[in-house]
Design a protein around this motif. Structure first.
Motif, PDB file in Angstrom:
ATOM      1  N   PRO A  58       0.778  -1.233   0.044  1.00 30.77           N
ATOM      2  CA  PRO A  58      -0.002  -0.064   0.127  1.00 30.77           C
ATOM      3  C   PRO A  58       0.842   1.104   0.042  1.00 30.77           C
ATOM      4  CG  PRO A  58      -0.201  -1.147   2.110  1.00 30.77           C
ATOM      5  CD  PRO A  58       0.681  -2.141   1.076  1.00 30.77           C
ATOM      6  N   SER A  59       2.157   1.200  -0.022  1.00 36.50           N
ATOM      7  CA  SER A  59       2.908   2.347   0.222  1.00 36.50           C
ATOM      8  C   SER A  59       3.512   2.525  -1.308  1.00 36.50           C
ATOM      9  CB  SER A  59       4.294   2.261   1.370  1.00 36.50           C
ATOM     10  OG  SER A  59       5.070   1.207   0.536  1.00 36.50           O
ATOM     11  N   THR A  60       3.252   1.823  -2.296  1.00 37.91           N
ATOM     12  CA  THR A  60       3.533   2.121  -3.381  1.00 37.91           C
ATOM     13  C   THR A  60       2.614   3.182  -4.195  1.00 37.91           C
ATOM     14  OG1 THR A  60       2.402   0.430  -4.517  1.00 37.91           O
ATOM     15  CG2 THR A  60       4.643  -0.028  -3.861  1.00 37.91           C
ATOM     16  N   ALA A  61       2.860   3.841  -5.244  1.00 35.40           N
ATOM     17  CA  ALA A  61       2.192   5.094  -5.898  1.00 35.40           C
ATOM     18  C   ALA A  61       0.841   4.138  -6.271  1.00 35.40           C
ATOM     19  CB  ALA A  61       2.724   5.478  -7.177  1.00 35.40           C
ATOM     20  N   GLN A  62       0.905   3.059  -6.824  1.00 31.26           N
ATOM     21  CA  GLN A  62      -0.453   2.192  -7.076  1.00 31.26           C
ATOM     22  C   GLN A  62      -1.259   1.880  -5.934  1.00 31.26           C
ATOM     23  OE1 GLN A  62      -0.197  -0.871  -9.873  1.00 31.26           O
ATOM     24  NE2 GLN A  62       1.520  -0.162 -10.909  1.00 31.26           N
ATOM     25  N   GLY A  63      -0.603   1.568  -4.854  1.00 31.44           N
ATOM     26  CA  GLY A  63      -1.318   1.046  -3.677  1.00 31.44           C
ATOM     27  C   GLY A  63      -1.741   2.490  -2.865  1.00 31.44           C
ATOM     28  N   LEU A 164     -11.720  -0.923 -13.910  1.00 29.27           N
ATOM     29  CA  LEU A 164     -12.364   0.530 -13.520  1.00 29.27           C
ATOM     30  C   LEU A 164     -11.316   1.799 -13.846  1.00 29.27           C
ATOM     31  CD1 LEU A 164     -12.492  -1.024  -9.757  1.00 29.27           C
ATOM     32  CD2 LEU A 164     -14.373  -0.322 -11.385  1.00 29.27           C
ATOM     33  N   SER A 165     -10.009   1.411 -13.981  1.00 22.84           N
ATOM     34  CA  SER A 165      -8.922   2.307 -14.642  1.00 22.84           C
ATOM     35  C   SER A 165      -7.812   1.642 -15.089  1.00 22.84           C
ATOM     36  CB  SER A 165      -8.732   3.773 -13.642  1.00 22.84           C
ATOM     37  OG  SER A 165      -7.691   4.282 -14.330  1.00 22.84           O
ATOM     38  N   PHE A 166      -7.308   1.812 -16.057  1.00 24.88           N
ATOM     39  CA  PHE A 166      -5.893   1.217 -16.197  1.00 24.88           C
ATOM     40  C   PHE A 166      -4.924   2.410 -15.424  1.00 24.88           C
ATOM     41  CE2 PHE A 166      -7.976  -0.099 -19.942  1.00 24.88           C
ATOM     42  CZ  PHE A 166      -7.536  -1.323 -20.061  1.00 24.88           C
ATOM     43  N   ILE A 167      -3.701   1.644 -15.107  1.00 24.86           N
ATOM     44  CA  ILE A 167      -2.900   2.339 -14.386  1.00 24.86           C
ATOM     45  C   ILE A 167      -1.493   2.665 -15.026  1.00 24.86           C
ATOM     46  CG2 ILE A 167      -1.652   2.050 -11.993  1.00 24.86           C
ATOM     47  CD1 ILE A 167      -3.801   0.300 -10.807  1.00 24.86           C
ATOM     48  N   GLY A 168      -1.253   3.978 -15.036  1.00 28.75           N
ATOM     49  CA  GLY A 168      -0.015   4.026 -16.030  1.00 28.75           C
ATOM     50  C   GLY A 168       1.364   3.809 -15.256  1.00 28.75           C
ATOM     51  N   VAL A 169       2.294   3.346 -15.900  1.00 27.24           N
ATOM     52  CA  VAL A 169       3.536   2.974 -15.400  1.00 27.24           C
ATOM     53  C   VAL A 169       4.478   3.772 -16.237  1.00 27.24           C
ATOM     54  CG1 VAL A 169       5.193   0.968 -15.487  1.00 27.24           C
ATOM     55  CG2 VAL A 169       2.801   0.659 -15.115  1.00 27.24           C
ATOM     56  N   PRO A 170       5.283   4.352 -15.313  1.00 29.93           N
ATOM     57  CA  PRO A 170       6.506   5.395 -16.009  1.00 29.93           C
ATOM     58  C   PRO A 170       7.638   4.608 -16.791  1.00 29.93           C
ATOM     59  CG  PRO A 170       6.177   5.646 -13.500  1.00 29.93           C
ATOM     60  CD  PRO A 170       5.409   4.249 -13.867  1.00 29.93           C
ATOM     61  N   ASP A 288      -5.536  11.244 -11.713  1.00 26.25           N
ATOM     62  CA  ASP A 288      -4.992  12.099 -11.236  1.00 26.25           C
ATOM     63  C   ASP A 288      -4.401  11.663  -9.588  1.00 26.25           C
ATOM     64  OD1 ASP A 288      -5.296  14.021 -13.129  1.00 26.25           O
ATOM     65  OD2 ASP A 288      -7.317  15.146 -12.131  1.00 26.25           O
ATOM     66  N   GLN A 289      -4.995  10.988  -9.134  1.00 26.76           N
ATOM     67  CA  GLN A 289      -4.574  10.597  -7.634  1.00 26.76           C
ATOM     68  C   GLN A 289      -3.418   9.593  -7.634  1.00 26.76           C
ATOM     69  OE1 GLN A 289      -5.955  11.341  -4.766  1.00 26.76           O
ATOM     70  NE2 GLN A 289      -7.198  12.733  -5.616  1.00 26.76           N
ATOM     71  N   LEU A 290      -3.341   8.848  -8.918  1.00 29.03           N
ATOM     72  CA  LEU A 290      -2.234   8.055  -9.111  1.00 29.03           C
ATOM     73  C   LEU A 290      -0.856   9.002  -9.427  1.00 29.03           C
ATOM     74  CD1 LEU A 290      -0.642   5.286  -9.607  1.00 29.03           C
ATOM     75  CD2 LEU A 290      -1.137   5.912 -11.938  1.00 29.03           C
ATOM     76  N   ILE A 291      -1.114   9.943  -9.962  1.00 30.23           N
ATOM     77  CA  ILE A 291      -0.120  11.119 -10.323  1.00 30.23           C
ATOM     78  C   ILE A 291       0.467  11.552  -9.023  1.00 30.23           C
ATOM     79  CG2 ILE A 291       0.570  13.173 -11.497  1.00 30.23           C
ATOM     80  CD1 ILE A 291      -1.428  12.240 -13.892  1.00 30.23           C
ATOM     81  N   LYS A 292      -0.402  12.171  -8.289  1.00 30.56           N
ATOM     82  CA  LYS A 292      -0.058  12.958  -7.178  1.00 30.56           C
ATOM     83  C   LYS A 292       0.672  11.718  -6.199  1.00 30.56           C
ATOM     84  CE  LYS A 292      -4.222  15.898  -6.704  1.00 30.56           C
ATOM     85  NZ  LYS A 292      -5.333  16.009  -6.073  1.00 30.56           N
TER      86      LYS A 292
END
Length: 381
Positions: A58-63, A164-170, A288-292
């Motif tokens: 849960p500490s990762t950006a995705q988490g 629900l949403s795709f999750i971007g990966v850098p 936007d939450q993922l980016i933050k």
């Protein structure tokens, strides 16, 4: 009454149907709560409980982004829908989440298509290199393709998964014990690699080594490999790789994968239109939450890398072009062939739709985005 689940793998079909029926009443209960206190009307203590499995922390950006989504779902339904979370592969491993969601062991999960790539030939569109490094634009392009292209959407929904949403990966980064600024550095070097990065290395004379991520630290420490590749910035420091290869660089290959936040289609179809509306609102806010979250975790990783004596850099456009020419159009041809075999009549048109949406988002909605490695490279100068 609180609807609870039994352990994964032990639920009967009857129990699952009962829970889905309970989910379908969630919005009505939520609306009732808006009209009075929790105890009014005799239904204030009704709670629908779902389960979520993730192989991530849960500490990762995705988490962090998924945690926000779950917290907001509970808040916007006035606590009538609650989600029990299982992080760090404590319930289902990375290879199991897809099947766990579709067969009913959990209702929610984050899925990495890369563990079953043959089942997601269209989603592997993200493996075509040199698209860019804007994760907001990547999510916009994938979510738009899912919403507007029936074949792309069916690839997921035919497997019992509602996206629900795709999750971007850098972008995929490489780390070494010395600064790397040219493509020629890779020639003859043994580099930990996975996915399309294997072929990218081979194209410039590198020797890819299929070393599992948890074993990469030891491989770097002992010199089994001279560099590690295919990892993102905020994964490097939790693995302590900055201690054995603290000079991080972005060769300019761009995105290399994505993750996906899903709900089972059976659960989704059981929901009332009102509850689906709440969830769709959360989905729209998710990128936007993922980016933050990514900004926080990437900047923390950058600080650790620089404070340990490491550095961060990005290849010059000229060096990236050398790599582009070495790789050629093979990745695109391979994806087009997979898409045709999957029944897509015009894969080139699908990719054009994907890229056009990406480019529009990159120059529009997400024009202010700056990748974590770019921010870190600026601090490294």
């Amino acid at each position: 009454m609180t609807m609870r689940t039994r352990g994964a793998g032990t639920r009967s079909g009857w129990a699952r149907r009962l829970r889905l029926a309970a989910v379908a009443t969630a919005l009505a209960l939520s609306a009732a709560a808006c009209g009075g206190s929790a105890g009014e009307g005799g239904s204030g203590d009704e709670v629908v409980q779902l389960q979520m499995a993730s192989f991530l922390s849960p500490s990762t950006a995705q988490g962090q982004a998924i945690s926000w989504w779950i917290d907001e779902l509970e808040k916007r339904t006035q606590g009538r829908v609650k989600v029990e979370t299982f992080w760090d592969a404590s319930l289902l491993g990375a290879q199991e989440v897809r099947d766990g969601v579709r067969d009913g062991r959990v209702e929610l999960g984050n899925v990495s298509y890369a563990y079953t790539p043959s089942d997601f030939p269209l989603t592997s569109i993200v493996e075509v290199p040199f698209l860019g490094d804007n994760i907001g634009a990547q999510m916009e392009a994938l979510n738009s393709l899912y919403a507007n292209d029936e074949a792309f959407r069916s690839e997921w929904e035919n497997q019992g998964l509602k996206v629900l949403s795709f999750i971007g990966v850098p972008p995929a980064l490489t780390g070494a014990k010395e600064r790397v600024t040219t493509v020629d550095w890779y020639r003859g070097k043994t580099v930990r690699a996975s996915g399309y990065f294997v072929k990218a290395l081979e194209a410039v004379g590198g020797n890819p080594a299929a070393i599992p991520v948890p074993e990469t630290y030891e491989a770097m420490r002992t010199g089994t490999v001279q560099a590690y590749g295919g990892l993102i910035l905020d994964v490097i420091t939790p693995l302590s790789l900055h201690e054995v290869g603290g000079h991080i660089h972005d060769p300019g290959l761009g995105h290399y994968a994505n993750s996906t936040w899903v709900i089972s289609t059976e659960t989704w179809n059981s929901l009332s239109p009102e509850l689906q509306k709440i969830i769709n609102e959360l989905n729209a806010e998710f990128p936007d939450q993922l980016i933050k979250a990514a900004e926080r975790t990437e900047d923390e990783a950058c600080t650790k890398i620089l404070e340990s004596g490491g550095s961060a850099s990005i290849f010059s456009p000229e060096q990236t072009q050398i790599w582009r020419e070495a790789i050629g159009d093979t990745p695109m041809k391979e994806w087009v062939e997979k898409a045709r075999k999957a029944g897509v009549a015009d894969p080139e048109a699908m990719y054009a739709q994907f890229k056009n949406t990406y480019d529009a988002a990159k120059t529009g909605k997400y024009a202010d985005y700056k990748s974590g490695i770019a921010r870190c490279a600026a601090r490294s100068q």
